[in-house]
Design a protein around this motif. Structure first.
Motif, short mmCIF file in Angstrom:
data_model
loop_
_atom_site.label_atom_id
_atom_site.label_comp_id
_atom_site.label_asym_id
_atom_site.label_seq_id
_atom_site.Cartn_x
_atom_site.Cartn_y
_atom_site.Cartn_z
N GLU A 43 0.83 -1.20 0.00
CA GLU A 43 0.00 0.00 0.00
C GLU A 43 0.87 1.26 0.00
N GLY A 44 2.03 1.17 0.63
CA GLY A 44 2.95 2.30 0.64
C GLY A 44 3.41 2.65 -0.78
N GLN A 45 3.68 1.60 -1.55
CA GLN A 45 4.08 1.82 -2.95
C GLN A 45 2.95 2.46 -3.74
N LEU A 46 1.75 1.95 -3.51
CA LEU A 46 0.58 2.43 -4.25
C LEU A 46 0.28 3.91 -3.92
N VAL A 47 0.39 4.23 -2.66
CA VAL A 47 0.02 5.57 -2.21
C VAL A 47 1.10 6.60 -2.55
N THR A 48 2.38 6.21 -2.40
CA THR A 48 3.44 7.19 -2.64
C THR A 48 3.92 7.19 -4.10
N GLY A 49 3.67 6.10 -4.82
CA GLY A 49 4.18 5.99 -6.19
C GLY A 49 5.65 5.58 -6.24
N GLU A 50 6.27 5.35 -5.09
CA GLU A 50 7.66 4.90 -5.04
C GLU A 50 7.69 3.38 -5.09
N THR A 51 8.76 2.78 -5.59
CA THR A 51 8.83 1.32 -5.60
C THR A 51 9.78 0.80 -4.52
N ASP A 52 10.85 1.53 -4.31
CA ASP A 52 11.87 1.13 -3.36
C ASP A 52 11.38 1.32 -1.91
N ALA A 53 11.59 0.30 -1.05
CA ALA A 53 11.08 0.39 0.34
C ALA A 53 11.62 1.62 1.06
N GLU A 54 12.92 1.90 0.88
CA GLU A 54 13.50 3.06 1.57
C GLU A 54 12.85 4.35 1.11
N ALA A 55 12.58 4.43 -0.19
CA ALA A 55 11.95 5.65 -0.72
C ALA A 55 10.53 5.81 -0.19
N VAL A 56 9.82 4.67 -0.05
CA VAL A 56 8.45 4.73 0.51
C VAL A 56 8.50 5.27 1.94
N VAL A 57 9.40 4.70 2.73
CA VAL A 57 9.52 5.13 4.14
C VAL A 57 9.88 6.62 4.20
N GLU A 58 10.82 7.02 3.36
CA GLU A 58 11.25 8.43 3.40
C GLU A 58 10.13 9.38 3.00
N ARG A 59 9.31 8.94 2.02
CA ARG A 59 8.17 9.79 1.62
C ARG A 59 7.23 10.02 2.80
N PHE A 60 6.92 8.95 3.53
CA PHE A 60 6.04 9.10 4.70
C PHE A 60 6.73 9.93 5.78
N ALA A 61 8.01 9.66 6.03
CA ALA A 61 8.71 10.37 7.11
C ALA A 61 8.76 11.87 6.83
N ARG A 62 8.87 12.24 5.57
CA ARG A 62 8.93 13.67 5.23
C ARG A 62 7.62 14.39 5.55
N LEU A 63 6.54 13.63 5.70
CA LEU A 63 5.25 14.27 6.04
C LEU A 63 5.18 14.68 7.51
N GLY A 64 6.12 14.20 8.32
CA GLY A 64 6.17 14.67 9.70
C GLY A 64 6.19 13.65 10.82
N PRO A 65 5.70 12.39 10.62
CA PRO A 65 5.73 11.48 11.77
C PRO A 65 7.15 11.16 12.20
N GLN A 66 7.33 11.00 13.51
CA GLN A 66 8.68 10.66 13.98
C GLN A 66 9.04 9.23 13.58
N VAL A 67 8.05 8.35 13.64
CA VAL A 67 8.31 6.93 13.37
C VAL A 67 7.50 6.45 12.18
N VAL A 68 8.16 5.77 11.26
CA VAL A 68 7.47 5.04 10.20
C VAL A 68 7.95 3.59 10.28
N ALA A 69 7.01 2.66 10.36
CA ALA A 69 7.38 1.23 10.34
C ALA A 69 6.71 0.62 9.12
N LEU A 70 7.52 0.31 8.11
CA LEU A 70 7.00 -0.26 6.86
C LEU A 70 6.98 -1.78 6.99
N LYS A 71 5.76 -2.35 6.90
CA LYS A 71 5.60 -3.80 7.13
C LYS A 71 5.75 -4.54 5.81
#
Ligand code: ATP
Ligand code: MG
Length: 333
Positions: free
Chosen positions: A219-247
């Protein structure tokens, strides 16, 4: 939780719990469901008998948090039907505070049926349109309860079932933020429930309101449009949460804590049914943060709890208690 002191919420919790002033430390909001799990493999028409269980992502997370040791409460609307009764019994037998659950006279609690096919895996058939929970509205949120909680857990499924439930989730998140209650958010994108464009807008906005975001890789890939796991996490982290745990299923979790990335490997098991693994991770992770664990230590606990849920059928029954998780962790060294 702050970047430098992950233990602060639990210190706070200890103070409040000793005075008995808190309803729950881990407070979840969403739609619970009754689950009918087919005995036979195959289509619904040939399912034979069904085993009654429970589901609904945030309800599963609440059970996982309670079994991980957190004082837990649940916010929802249920019908005054048999399924609502059974859910109340299930929450109470898990020590979950149900005093703020609204029972709607004449309302119907949502249901789903689980069937399994050898190649296609699990199929879910829902009967939840016009469920009591889909009529959740912002006025249903007890603001004092949200303010006194250590953490509020919400998900995208609640936002997808109806616009009033979406408003309710956003209202609760806003109230939690204002009160200094941590916000934990699982996008749990379900394509059948809403169009991708709407999901993307709501999920990204909600992630920006959260302290902890818990997406799956897909779902992270679908929502952010990124394919790489690190890029997905970084996209979410840039929105402001302190913690992102990509399952990432049997590849474990990619954890970002204040921008620092760590891969937490999965705990190896022989899975039979992965239903609820993500929800169990969410609840166990939040419970351990509230107990004072760092995000990394909480994730190391939660991957074991989540893996164990895949070893039994159904969403709720196989969610492990803390003692089981600790025994397995100490046996694994
Ligand atoms: N086959 C598995 N073996 C070991 N651990 C697993 C397995 N499947 C899931 N897990 C653990 O559970 C966590 C959550 O599972 P997953 O990545 O499937 O979440 P999800 O997609 O959010 O699930 P859900 O369908 O509940 O929404 C994983 O990060 C992993 O730690
Ligand atoms: Mg999920």
């Amino acid at each position: 939780m702050t970047t430098s002191d992950a233990a602060s919420p639990s210190d706070d919790a200890e103070q409040h719990s000793s005075t008995g002033s808190r309803f729950a430390e881990f407070l979840a909001l969403g739609e619970p469901l009754a689950e009918f799990n087919a005995e036979n493999e195959g289509l619904l028409t040939g399912a034979g008998r069904f085993t009654l269980g429970f589901g609904g992502d945030t309800s599963n997370a609440a059970v996982a948090a309670a079994r991980a040791g957190a004082r837990t409460g649940y916010l929802t609307r249920i019908g005054d039907d048999a399924f609502g009764h059974l859910l109340l019994d299930m929450w109470r037998s898990n020590g979950i505070d149900t005093s703020a659950v609204i029972r709607e006279p004449g309302g119907e609690t949502g249901l789903y049926f689980v069937t399994r096919q050898p190649e296609a895996g699990h199929r879910f058939t829902y009967r939840r349109a016009a469920s009591a929970a889909s009529r959740l509205s912002p006025a249903d949120i007890p603001l004092d309860v949200v303010a006194r909680a250590g953490l509020l857990h919400v998900s995208g499924i609640t936002q997808a079932i109806s616009s009033s439930a979406c408003d309710t989730a956003l209202h609760a998140m806003g109230a939690a933020r204002q009160a200094g209650t941590l916000v934990s958010y699982d996008p749990n994108h379900r394509p059948a429930l809403w169009p991708l464009e709407r999901a993307r807008a709501v999920i990204l906005h909600s992630a920006s309101l959260a302290d902890i975001v818990l997406p799956s890789l897909e779902e992270g890939q679908l929502v952010t449009g990124e394919t790489d796991a690190e890029a997905v996490v970084e996209r979410f982290a840039r929105l402001g949460p302190q913690v992102v745990a990509l399952k990432m299923g049997d590849s474990g979790v990619l954890l970002s804590n204040a921008g620092h990335l760590t891969h937490v490997p999965a705990h190896t098991v022989r899975p039979v049914d992965a239903t609820g693994a993500g929800d169990t991770f969410d609840g166990a992770f939040g419970a351990r943060l509230l107990a004072g664990d760092t995000p990394l230590a909480a994730a190391e606990y939660a991957v074991v709890a989540a893996a164990l849920t895949t070893t039994g059928l159904g969403a709720v029954d196989p969610i492990p208690h803390r003692r089981t998780v600790e025994e397995i962790r100490s046996a694994a060294g």
